[in-house]
Motif scaffolding. Structure first.
Motif, PDB file in Angstrom:
ATOM      1  N   ARG A   1      -6.386  10.940  62.764  1.00 20.97           N
ATOM      2  CA  ARG A   1      -7.763  11.374  62.954  1.00 20.97           C
ATOM      3  C   ARG A   1      -7.932  12.330  64.150  1.00 20.97           C
ATOM      4  O   ARG A   1      -9.064  12.637  64.538  1.00 20.97           O
ATOM      5  CB  ARG A   1      -8.666  10.145  63.123  1.00 20.97           C
ATOM      6  CG  ARG A   1      -8.755   9.308  61.858  1.00 20.97           C
ATOM      7  CD  ARG A   1      -9.747   8.162  61.972  1.00 20.97           C
ATOM      8  NE  ARG A   1      -9.311   7.165  62.927  1.00 20.97           N
ATOM      9  CZ  ARG A   1      -9.997   6.801  64.011  1.00 20.97           C
ATOM     10  NH1 ARG A   1     -11.162   7.376  64.282  1.00 20.97           N
ATOM     11  NH2 ARG A   1      -9.530   5.874  64.819  1.00 20.97           N
ATOM     12  N   PHE A   2      -6.819  12.798  64.717  1.00 20.36           N
ATOM     13  CA  PHE A   2      -6.875  13.868  65.715  1.00 20.36           C
ATOM     14  C   PHE A   2      -7.578  15.051  65.062  1.00 20.36           C
ATOM     15  O   PHE A   2      -7.333  15.353  63.888  1.00 20.36           O
ATOM     16  CB  PHE A   2      -5.448  14.230  66.131  1.00 20.36           C
ATOM     17  CG  PHE A   2      -5.358  15.196  67.283  1.00 20.36           C
ATOM     18  CD1 PHE A   2      -5.426  14.745  68.585  1.00 20.36           C
ATOM     19  CD2 PHE A   2      -5.195  16.558  67.050  1.00 20.36           C
ATOM     20  CE1 PHE A   2      -5.323  15.630  69.656  1.00 20.36           C
ATOM     21  CE2 PHE A   2      -5.094  17.454  68.107  1.00 20.36           C
ATOM     22  CZ  PHE A   2      -5.159  16.988  69.414  1.00 20.36           C
ATOM     23  N   PRO A   3      -8.476  15.731  65.767  1.00 21.57           N
ATOM     24  CA  PRO A   3      -9.303  16.765  65.135  1.00 21.57           C
ATOM     25  C   PRO A   3      -8.511  17.764  64.286  1.00 21.57           C
ATOM     26  O   PRO A   3      -7.608  18.437  64.770  1.00 21.57           O
ATOM     27  CB  PRO A   3      -9.954  17.459  66.341  1.00 21.57           C
ATOM     28  CG  PRO A   3     -10.058  16.375  67.366  1.00 21.57           C
ATOM     29  CD  PRO A   3      -8.806  15.550  67.196  1.00 21.57           C
ATOM     30  N   GLY A   4      -8.852  17.796  63.004  1.00 23.30           N
ATOM     31  CA  GLY A   4      -8.252  18.735  62.074  1.00 23.30           C
ATOM     32  C   GLY A   4      -7.055  18.228  61.302  1.00 23.30           C
ATOM     33  O   GLY A   4      -6.651  18.839  60.309  1.00 23.30           O
ATOM     34  N   ASN A   5      -6.459  17.098  61.732  1.00 24.04           N
ATOM     35  CA  ASN A   5      -5.230  16.633  61.082  1.00 24.04           C
ATOM     36  C   ASN A   5      -5.465  16.136  59.662  1.00 24.04           C
ATOM     37  O   ASN A   5      -4.604  16.306  58.789  1.00 24.04           O
ATOM     38  CB  ASN A   5      -4.573  15.536  61.913  1.00 24.04           C
ATOM     39  CG  ASN A   5      -3.754  16.085  63.069  1.00 24.04           C
ATOM     40  OD1 ASN A   5      -3.602  17.296  63.212  1.00 24.04           O
ATOM     41  ND2 ASN A   5      -3.234  15.201  63.902  1.00 24.04           N
ATOM     42  N   ARG A   6      -6.610  15.512  59.417  1.00 22.82           N
ATOM     43  CA  ARG A   6      -6.846  14.989  58.068  1.00 22.82           C
ATOM     44  C   ARG A   6      -7.067  16.112  57.062  1.00 22.82           C
ATOM     45  O   ARG A   6      -6.540  16.067  55.941  1.00 22.82           O
ATOM     46  CB  ARG A   6      -8.024  14.016  58.082  1.00 22.82           C
ATOM     47  CG  ARG A   6      -7.688  12.686  58.741  1.00 22.82           C
ATOM     48  CD  ARG A   6      -8.839  11.711  58.668  1.00 22.82           C
ATOM     49  NE  ARG A   6      -9.936  12.099  59.581  1.00 22.82           N
ATOM     50  CZ  ARG A   6     -11.061  11.408  59.734  1.00 22.82           C
ATOM     51  NH1 ARG A   6     -11.273  10.311  59.021  1.00 22.82           N
ATOM     52  NH2 ARG A   6     -11.985  11.804  60.597  1.00 22.82           N
ATOM     53  N   GLN A   7      -7.817  17.130  57.453  1.00 23.39           N
ATOM     54  CA  GLN A   7      -7.986  18.264  56.547  1.00 23.39           C
ATOM     55  C   GLN A   7      -6.659  18.980  56.359  1.00 23.39           C
ATOM     56  O   GLN A   7      -6.344  19.456  55.266  1.00 23.39           O
ATOM     57  CB  GLN A   7      -9.027  19.240  57.109  1.00 23.39           C
ATOM     58  CG  GLN A   7      -9.335  20.415  56.190  1.00 23.39           C
ATOM     59  CD  GLN A   7      -9.836  19.978  54.825  1.00 23.39           C
ATOM     60  OE1 GLN A   7     -10.776  19.194  54.718  1.00 23.39           O
ATOM     61  NE2 GLN A   7      -9.211  20.476  53.761  1.00 23.39           N
ATOM     62  N   ALA A   8      -5.852  19.028  57.420  1.00 28.64           N
ATOM     63  CA  ALA A   8      -4.526  19.641  57.310  1.00 28.64           C
ATOM     64  C   ALA A   8      -3.663  18.894  56.296  1.00 28.64           C
ATOM     65  O   ALA A   8      -2.882  19.507  55.555  1.00 28.64           O
ATOM     66  CB  ALA A   8      -3.843  19.659  58.670  1.00 28.64           C
ATOM     67  N   ALA A   9      -3.783  17.560  56.249  1.00 28.46           N
ATOM     68  CA  ALA A   9      -3.012  16.771  55.293  1.00 28.46           C
ATOM     69  C   ALA A   9      -3.379  17.154  53.863  1.00 28.46           C
ATOM     70  O   ALA A   9      -2.503  17.254  52.986  1.00 28.46           O
ATOM     71  CB  ALA A   9      -3.244  15.285  55.526  1.00 28.46           C
ATOM     72  N   VAL A  10      -4.664  17.375  53.618  1.00 33.90           N
ATOM     73  CA  VAL A  10      -5.108  17.797  52.291  1.00 33.90           C
ATOM     74  C   VAL A  10      -4.590  19.199  51.975  1.00 33.90           C
ATOM     75  O   VAL A  10      -4.056  19.466  50.890  1.00 33.90           O
ATOM     76  CB  VAL A  10      -6.648  17.760  52.212  1.00 33.90           C
ATOM     77  CG1 VAL A  10      -7.141  18.394  50.907  1.00 33.90           C
ATOM     78  CG2 VAL A  10      -7.157  16.324  52.320  1.00 33.90           C
ATOM     79  N   ASP A  11      -4.725  20.106  52.942  1.00 36.44           N
ATOM     80  CA  ASP A  11      -4.276  21.487  52.732  1.00 36.44           C
ATOM     81  C   ASP A  11      -2.763  21.552  52.545  1.00 36.44           C
ATOM     82  O   ASP A  11      -2.262  22.342  51.733  1.00 36.44           O
ATOM     83  CB  ASP A  11      -4.687  22.357  53.922  1.00 36.44           C
ATOM     84  CG  ASP A  11      -6.202  22.485  54.055  1.00 36.44           C
ATOM     85  OD1 ASP A  11      -6.901  22.242  53.056  1.00 36.44           O
ATOM     86  OD2 ASP A  11      -6.666  22.820  55.160  1.00 36.44           O
TER      87      ASP A  11
END
Length: 321
Positions: free
Chosen positions: A225-235
């Motif tokens: 949940r570090f800022p941006g890591n979850r969206q990065a996982a999807v991308d």
């Protein structure tokens, strides 16, 4: 018609309420760096303005090992091995883009070449020309891909439950990965990531889930949940993996060691056999009591075998017991 509209509105209200109740917000960047950074933590800026988190530990005069974690993991996955090998070896680890304290890539690039360039930038920063690239899972895939693209930077490869082999047996992703690949998961996971989901996914990666500590679960959960890591996982899940590169794996010319957990349900041992058959001169060692993350689950075995392998290559003396 009015009844249908009411049902839809009710569903929207329920979904909205569920989102508010179960939403897990990002962690705070500064708090995470303070909590999960160490005295060895350093950051190097890339050409896009991202700051790559890395550590350079161990014996600076010893042979260098570059440690590359897997998908949704972090450089701390190597801490047990670093502690065991640090007497004789230089251990360099990094958080790949979209992981740990590095955070997302500014342009959303998560392909092999981009991540390999980040690893090379770290090597350049610490002044190391060549290293043994040690990679687990996705990190193993990046390591053998680096063996094809930047062989001059590699003394040898240690592939630990590595991905990328093209075999008939299908991989069954762990729970979190399965959700990340689904349409609904891609919408929800950047906002809703309960701790139990992370714990369940980690347990699937261990041969003996009781070895997993609550502190490990917290670390994975908070840094995911570090800022941006979850969206990065999807991308990252949408990024092409270029399976055709498997046809070139047999051209690797550096020494290759394969380490594999026999109870790996994520990337089964059949994939290890495929690597062994495809890479001339490679050596395979399997662990009866390990799953997908042997460097965390049974680090003594992994450290012992890496050390013995390098010793046999006449590069370094064995680590004393």
């Amino acid at each position: 018609m009015k009844k249908m509209i009411k049902i839809i509105l009710l569903l929207l209200v329920v979904l909205g309420a569920a989102f508010l109740i179960f939403r897990t917000p990002d962690t705070d960047r500064a708090d995470m760096i303070a909590k999960y950074g160490s005295e060895a933590s350093r950051f190097v800026e890339d050409s896009h303005g991202a700051k790559i988190h890395y550590r350079d530990e161990g014996n600076k005069d010893g042979p260098a090992l570059l440690l590359i974690h897997g998908s949704n993991s972090l450089l701390q996955t190597w801490e047990p091995v670093v502690a065991l090998l640090g007497v004789r070896y230089r251990l360099i680890s990094l958080d790949l883009y979209g992981h740990g304290l590095t955070g997302p890539h500014p342009t959303g690039a998560y392909d092999a070449d981009t991540n390999i360039a980040a690893a090379v930038r770290v090597l350049n920063t610490v002044g190391v020309d060549k290293a043994y690239w040690v990679g687990n899972s996705m990190g193993g895939w990046l390591s053998w891909r680096a063996g094809l693209s930047v062989p001059e930077r590699i003394s040898g490869l240690v592939l630990i439950d590595a991905s990328g082999a093209q075999v008939a047996e299908k991989i069954k992703p762990y729970l979190g990965a399965r959700l990340a690949r689904s349409s609904i998961g891609q919408i929800l996971l950047p906002e809703i990531t309960p701790r139990f989901l992370v714990k369940s996914s980690l347990e699937e990666n261990f041969a003996k889930p009781e070895r997993l500590t609550e502190a490990q679960v917290d670390r994975y959960w908070e840094l995911l949940r570090f800022p941006g890591n979850r969206q990065a996982a999807v991308d990252r899940g949408k990024t092409p993996r270029q399976p055709e590169k498997w046809d070139e794996v047999g051209t690797l010319e550096m020494p290759v060691l394969l380490l594999w957990g026999e109870q790996d349900s994520v990337i089964p041992v059949s994939h290890a056999r495929a690597f062994e058959a495809a890479i001339p001169g490679s050596k395979l060692i399997t662990y009866a009591d390990a799953g997908h993350l042997p460097m965390e689950e049974t680090p003594e075995q992994v450290a012992r075998d890496i050390d013995a392998w390098i010793q046999r290559l006449n590069v370094a003396p064995a680590v004393p017991e």
